[in-house]
Design an enzyme around this catalytic site. Structure first.
Site, mmCIF file in Angstrom:
data_model
loop_
_atom_site.group_PDB
_atom_site.id
_atom_site.type_symbol
_atom_site.label_atom_id
_atom_site.label_comp_id
_atom_site.label_asym_id
_atom_site.label_seq_id
_atom_site.Cartn_x
_atom_site.Cartn_y
_atom_site.Cartn_z
ATOM 1 N N LEU A 63 4.888 1.808 -6.125
ATOM 2 C CA LEU A 63 4.011 1.116 -5.179
ATOM 3 C C LEU A 63 3.032 2.171 -4.688
ATOM 4 O O LEU A 63 3.440 3.237 -4.227
ATOM 5 C CB LEU A 63 4.838 0.538 -4.023
ATOM 6 C CG LEU A 63 4.174 -0.496 -3.115
ATOM 7 C CD1 LEU A 63 3.704 -1.714 -3.913
ATOM 8 C CD2 LEU A 63 5.138 -0.934 -2.015
ATOM 9 N N ASP A 64 1.733 1.889 -4.811
ATOM 10 C CA ASP A 64 0.711 2.882 -4.500
ATOM 11 C C ASP A 64 0.856 3.423 -3.083
ATOM 12 O O ASP A 64 1.365 2.748 -2.181
ATOM 13 C CB ASP A 64 -0.691 2.289 -4.657
ATOM 14 C CG ASP A 64 -1.026 1.985 -6.104
ATOM 15 O OD1 ASP A 64 -0.446 2.640 -6.989
ATOM 16 O OD2 ASP A 64 -1.864 1.091 -6.339
ATOM 17 N N ILE A 65 0.350 4.629 -2.880
ATOM 18 C CA ILE A 65 0.428 5.287 -1.583
ATOM 19 C C ILE A 65 -0.249 4.472 -0.481
ATOM 20 O O ILE A 65 0.171 4.489 0.679
ATOM 21 C CB ILE A 65 -0.191 6.699 -1.679
ATOM 22 C CG1 ILE A 65 0.102 7.504 -0.431
ATOM 23 C CG2 ILE A 65 -1.690 6.632 -1.968
ATOM 24 C CD1 ILE A 65 -0.300 8.960 -0.539
#
Length: 325
Positions: A155-157
């Protein structure tokens, strides 16, 4: 001055470079081919296909003599036909039952896996004080559970929501294995720019969003820069072209590959609901920017049958024994 004639030197021969070394075969294993003659499969691959264990886990069990094939103790690397009877020792199933899967509501500013660029990994949240008070799974936290606890997907930052960490190779294979087809649902808040950012199709770095700096306690971290003059942030649904919505559902490409069909619909006038069965890098942001949308908030709320639900941001719970993706 010597009259001895010069003795010509022998020509230098360059020793041929040795062939590249092959990866070592695990101890006791004589065959590393996934497929054999006559439609056979390597035993660890067959066990993974049946959902009995991950391949690495299967090899450990085989090495310990915990696996039988048609009543005989299995050998490392053996090939089997699909109709063989595979039996697993109780010691193996007992060890497997101790493996945990953790669900985190990941906040902004944390990365899914290893620490990078000053950002902490999500696993740092898995401590007793961050366990959700309403988690009724009958597990007791022990630091040993952090060993081999790895993300099953990313899950992207600058995204929030449901992130899965697991010790169980079966879960990892189900979510991110080569044959995995698992629905993932996202709520995506957008603004309309009207500018088609075609560069996003070929570069994950071509999106508008800027990775946030690590937040200080109590500090709200801005997800992305909102500095354009002509952004439409309210009632985006009413002005967003129908043909562009159709493109989000099917017809876009990333990195030269057509995307699989997605479910995309308006959740409210400023928020889209995406359901994907693939997970390319920054996929939703790059899809949106190709049709003139700018993502200002992205939250994953479901993976398969497992919902984020009321799990608070920054807290975690165990996947209960009765829950299945």
């Amino acid at each position: 001055m010597s009259n001895t004639p010069d003795i010509p030197k022998a020509p230098a021969f360059r020793r041929a470079a040795p062939p590249p070394a092959k990866a070592p075969i695990p101890a006791g294993q004589s065959n590393t081919a996934a497929h054999g003659a006559g439609g056979t499969l390597r035993l660890n691959k067959r066990m993974a296909e049946l959902g009995l264990a991950s391949r690495r886990e299967a090899d450990e069990w085989i090495g310990k003599g915990w696996v039988k094939v048609n009543g005989r103790v299995a050998e490392m690397g053996m090939q089997v036909t699909p109709d063989v009877r595979i039996e697993i020792d109780k010691q193996a199933t007992g060890a497997q039952a101790k493996q945990v899967t953790v669900l985190i509501n990941k906040p902004l500013g944390l990365v899914s896996g290893q620490a990078e660029d000053g950002h902490e990994p999500a696993i740092t949240l898995v401590q007793p004080q961050n366990r959700w008070a309403e988690d009724n799974a009958r597990f007791f936290f022990h630091p040993s559970q952090l060993k081999s606890l790895v993300p099953a997907g990313r899950l992207d930052i600058d995204s929030t929501g449901l992130l899965v960490l697991t010790q169980d190779g079966r879960v990892a294979r189900q979510l991110i294995g080569e044959d995995a087809v698992m629905e993932k649902e996202y709520l995506v808040r957008v603004m309309y720019t009207g500018v088609l950012n075609t560069a996003a199709a070929n570069s994950a770095a071509a999106t508008y969003a800027a990775a946030p700096r690590p937040a200080q306690p109590g500090q709200i971290t801005q997800l992305s820069r909102i500095d354009d003059d002509d952004l439409v942030s309210q009632d985006v649904q009413s002005i967003f072209p129908a043909d562009k919505l159709a493109l989000l559902r099917h017809g876009l490409s990333l990195d030269g590959q057509p995307l699989q069909r997605a479910k995309v619909e308006w959740q409210n006038p400023e928020q889209l609901r995406f359901v994907l069965t693939e997970g390319k890098k920054r996929q939703i942001r790059r899809m949106c920017e190709q049709v003139g949308l700018k993502v200002v908030g992205l939250k994953r709320v479901r993976i398969g049958k497992v919902m984020l639900g009321n799990l608070p941001v920054g807290q975690w719970r165990y996947l209960a024994p009765h829950e299945h993706f």
